[in-house]
Write a protein that holds these residues in place. Structure first.
Motif, PDB file in Angstrom:
ATOM      1  N   ALA A 118       0.827  -1.213   0.000  1.00 45.82           N
ATOM      2  CA  ALA A 118       0.000   0.000   0.000  1.00 45.82           C
ATOM      3  C   ALA A 118       0.856   1.256   0.000  1.00 45.82           C
ATOM      4  O   ALA A 118       0.526   2.245  -0.665  1.00 45.82           O
ATOM      5  N   ALA A 119       1.965   1.227   0.741  1.00 43.69           N
ATOM      6  CA  ALA A 119       2.865   2.380   0.777  1.00 43.69           C
ATOM      7  C   ALA A 119       3.516   2.616  -0.584  1.00 43.69           C
ATOM      8  O   ALA A 119       3.618   3.753  -1.050  1.00 43.69           O
ATOM      9  N   VAL A 120       3.946   1.543  -1.224  1.00 43.73           N
ATOM     10  CA  VAL A 120       4.527   1.665  -2.565  1.00 43.73           C
ATOM     11  C   VAL A 120       3.475   2.140  -3.553  1.00 43.73           C
ATOM     12  O   VAL A 120       3.735   2.997  -4.405  1.00 43.73           O
ATOM     13  N   LEU A 121       2.267   1.610  -3.439  1.00 48.00           N
ATOM     14  CA  LEU A 121       1.176   1.993  -4.331  1.00 48.00           C
ATOM     15  C   LEU A 121       0.917   3.494  -4.280  1.00 48.00           C
ATOM     16  O   LEU A 121       0.736   4.143  -5.314  1.00 48.00           O
ATOM     17  N   SER A 122       0.913   4.066  -3.075  1.00 52.68           N
ATOM     18  CA  SER A 122       0.616   5.499  -2.932  1.00 52.68           C
ATOM     19  C   SER A 122       1.784   6.373  -3.376  1.00 52.68           C
ATOM     20  O   SER A 122       1.585   7.370  -4.075  1.00 52.68           O
ATOM     21  N   THR A 123       3.000   6.011  -2.997  1.00 47.84           N
ATOM     22  CA  THR A 123       4.150   6.852  -3.331  1.00 47.84           C
ATOM     23  C   THR A 123       4.535   6.752  -4.807  1.00 47.84           C
ATOM     24  O   THR A 123       5.060   7.707  -5.381  1.00 47.84           O
ATOM     25  N   ALA A 124       4.275   5.600  -5.412  1.00 54.66           N
ATOM     26  CA  ALA A 124       4.609   5.421  -6.830  1.00 54.66           C
ATOM     27  C   ALA A 124       3.435   5.749  -7.739  1.00 54.66           C
ATOM     28  O   ALA A 124       3.548   5.623  -8.961  1.00 54.66           O
ATOM     29  N   LYS A 125       2.306   6.175  -7.111  1.00 55.60           N
ATOM     30  CA  LYS A 125       1.088   6.446  -7.892  1.00 55.60           C
ATOM     31  C   LYS A 125       0.774   5.245  -8.789  1.00 55.60           C
ATOM     32  O   LYS A 125       0.591   5.360 -10.004  1.00 55.60           O
ATOM     33  N   GLY A 126       0.694   4.079  -8.148  1.00 53.17           N
ATOM     34  CA  GLY A 126       0.495   2.830  -8.869  1.00 53.17           C
ATOM     35  C   GLY A 126      -0.831   2.756  -9.611  1.00 53.17           C
ATOM     36  O   GLY A 126      -1.823   3.378  -9.216  1.00 53.17           O
ATOM     37  N   LEU A 127      -0.825   1.978 -10.672  1.00 50.84           N
ATOM     38  CA  LEU A 127      -2.014   1.812 -11.514  1.00 50.84           C
ATOM     39  C   LEU A 127      -2.876   0.640 -11.073  1.00 50.84           C
ATOM     40  O   LEU A 127      -4.055   0.560 -11.444  1.00 50.84           O
ATOM     41  N   GLY A 128      -2.307  -0.261 -10.302  1.00 52.04           N
ATOM     42  CA  GLY A 128      -3.044  -1.439  -9.854  1.00 52.04           C
ATOM     43  C   GLY A 128      -2.104  -2.397  -9.151  1.00 52.04           C
ATOM     44  O   GLY A 128      -0.876  -2.268  -9.237  1.00 52.04           O
ATOM     45  N   VAL A 129      -2.666  -3.355  -8.445  1.00 48.26           N
ATOM     46  CA  VAL A 129      -1.887  -4.343  -7.694  1.00 48.26           C
ATOM     47  C   VAL A 129      -2.233  -5.743  -8.182  1.00 48.26           C
ATOM     48  O   VAL A 129      -3.415  -6.066  -8.386  1.00 48.26           O
ATOM     49  N   TYR A 130      -1.206  -6.554  -8.382  1.00 43.47           N
ATOM     50  CA  TYR A 130      -1.412  -7.986  -8.636  1.00 43.47           C
ATOM     51  C   TYR A 130      -1.002  -8.723  -7.376  1.00 43.47           C
ATOM     52  O   TYR A 130       0.144  -8.598  -6.918  1.00 43.47           O
ATOM     53  N   TRP A 131      -1.951  -9.469  -6.779  1.00 42.09           N
ATOM     54  CA  TRP A 131      -1.690 -10.233  -5.555  1.00 42.09           C
ATOM     55  C   TRP A 131      -1.541 -11.692  -5.945  1.00 42.09           C
ATOM     56  O   TRP A 131      -2.486 -12.330  -6.383  1.00 42.09           O
ATOM     57  N   GLN A 132      -0.330 -12.216  -5.790  1.00 39.56           N
ATOM     58  CA  GLN A 132      -0.011 -13.522  -6.367  1.00 39.56           C
ATOM     59  C   GLN A 132      -0.801 -14.673  -5.760  1.00 39.56           C
ATOM     60  O   GLN A 132      -1.332 -15.525  -6.487  1.00 39.56           O
ATOM     61  N   SER A 133      -0.909 -14.743  -4.430  1.00 37.80           N
ATOM     62  CA  SER A 133      -1.508 -15.917  -3.803  1.00 37.80           C
ATOM     63  C   SER A 133      -2.976 -16.095  -4.175  1.00 37.80           C
ATOM     64  O   SER A 133      -3.481 -17.220  -4.219  1.00 37.80           O
ATOM     65  N   SER A 134      -3.664 -14.984  -4.458  1.00 39.66           N
ATOM     66  CA  SER A 134      -5.076 -15.076  -4.879  1.00 39.66           C
ATOM     67  C   SER A 134      -5.234 -14.950  -6.383  1.00 39.66           C
ATOM     68  O   SER A 134      -6.356 -15.010  -6.892  1.00 39.66           O
ATOM     69  N   ASP A 135      -4.102 -14.773  -7.096  1.00 40.50           N
ATOM     70  CA  ASP A 135      -4.123 -14.586  -8.549  1.00 40.50           C
ATOM     71  C   ASP A 135      -5.193 -13.562  -8.919  1.00 40.50           C
ATOM     72  O   ASP A 135      -6.085 -13.819  -9.728  1.00 40.50           O
ATOM     73  N   SER A 136      -5.086 -12.379  -8.306  1.00 39.32           N
ATOM     74  CA  SER A 136      -6.103 -11.354  -8.505  1.00 39.32           C
ATOM     75  C   SER A 136      -5.474  -9.995  -8.764  1.00 39.32           C
ATOM     76  O   SER A 136      -4.328  -9.732  -8.383  1.00 39.32           O
TER      77      SER A 136
END
Length: 265
Positions: A118-136
């Motif tokens: 979440a911290a990387v997402l906000s500081t990097a202005k991320g476009l989306g997250v891929y969560w591997q364990s849930s393949d989502s």
């Protein structure tokens, strides 16, 4: 492991990351420690929180489409997921260093990974997250919102799990469906499979998610015949059975979740 899709390859500096982490962490959690690998080479950081270390590694290319293809195909709420990941020019890979197989520690590790993501997402202005364990794939707004409660809520967050739906019958006129979790096996070695039942996707999805969150939080205590309650009454609402399933193309161990109200019909 998690990946944050970014519009540009560079990763945020350690000071910006530290500020974002402090805003997310409860006051009783020790201050995070960030060690930069090589700032001149933009080689990433190691973030340590409460003894759990997470590698934060910048990648100068987008997440490969084959990695996110199935997750995007099965994402029905975030309709712009494919477009968002297609815009990416880079991504940040996040991974727990030396992950422990102890289910209790896996839960705390996943919480720390969520907060750092979440911290990387906000500081990097991320476009989306891929969560591997849930393949989502997860929209930035949803991930940011749910991660705020990750260390405060005792129950495993919903964002750690995704769902797959399958026809419950070969009869094209049948309204029966099967719902299978993705993500629980990271904690208990098995996914939940519920159905075939004549239920709406929303109804069966809510049941499976509630069960997955509870079971991941409780740890490896579930055996053949274990009962679960959802309604708050003294009577059980569901029962678990250990089984195998080939749905999804791979034969894997599952918890067969039988809903007692549906079984009586």
């Amino acid at each position: 492991m998690a990946m944050v899709a970014t519009s540009q390859p560079p990763i945020p500096g350690p000071k910006a990351l530290l500020r974002a982490l402090k805003a997310l962490l409860p006051t009783d959690v020790p201050a995070p420690v960030i060690v930069s690998n090589d700032e001149d080479q933009n080689a990433g950081h190691i973030v340590t929180i409460s003894g759990v270390s997470v590698a934060v590694l910048p990648m100068p290319f987008a997440i490969p489409m084959e990695t996110t293809a199935r997750a995007i195909l099965n994402e029905f709420v975030w309709t712009d997921a494919r477009l968002a990941f297609a815009k990416a020019k880079g991504h940040v890979l996040l991974s727990i260093l030396n992950p422990d197989v102890d289910p209790a520690l896996q839960l705390s590790n996943a919480r720390i990974l969520t907060v750092v993501t979440a911290a990387v997402l906000s500081t990097a202005k991320g476009l989306g997250v891929y969560w591997q364990s849930s393949d989502s794939v997860l929209a930035p707004s949803r991930f940011a919102q749910e991660s705020k409660l990750c260390l405060r809520d005792e129950v495993a967050p919903e964002l750690w799990f995704s769902l797959r739906f399958f026809p419950g019958s070969d009869d094209p006129n049948s309204d029966q469906i099967v719902c299978q979790s993705t993500g629980l096996s990271a904690f208990l070695g098995r996914e939940i499979e519920c159905g075939p039942y004549s239920m709406t996707p929303a109804e069966i999805a809510n049941t499976v998610i509630v069960a997955a969150r509870f079971m991941a939080t409780s740890g490896p205590v579930f055996a053949e015949g274990h009962t679960l309650g959802f309604s708050g009454s003294e009577e059980p609402d569901a029962q678990l059975f250990l089984d195998w399933s080939a749905l999804g193309g791979t034969n894997k161990p599952i918890f067969q979740l039988r809903l007692l109200s549906q079984e009586k019909r």
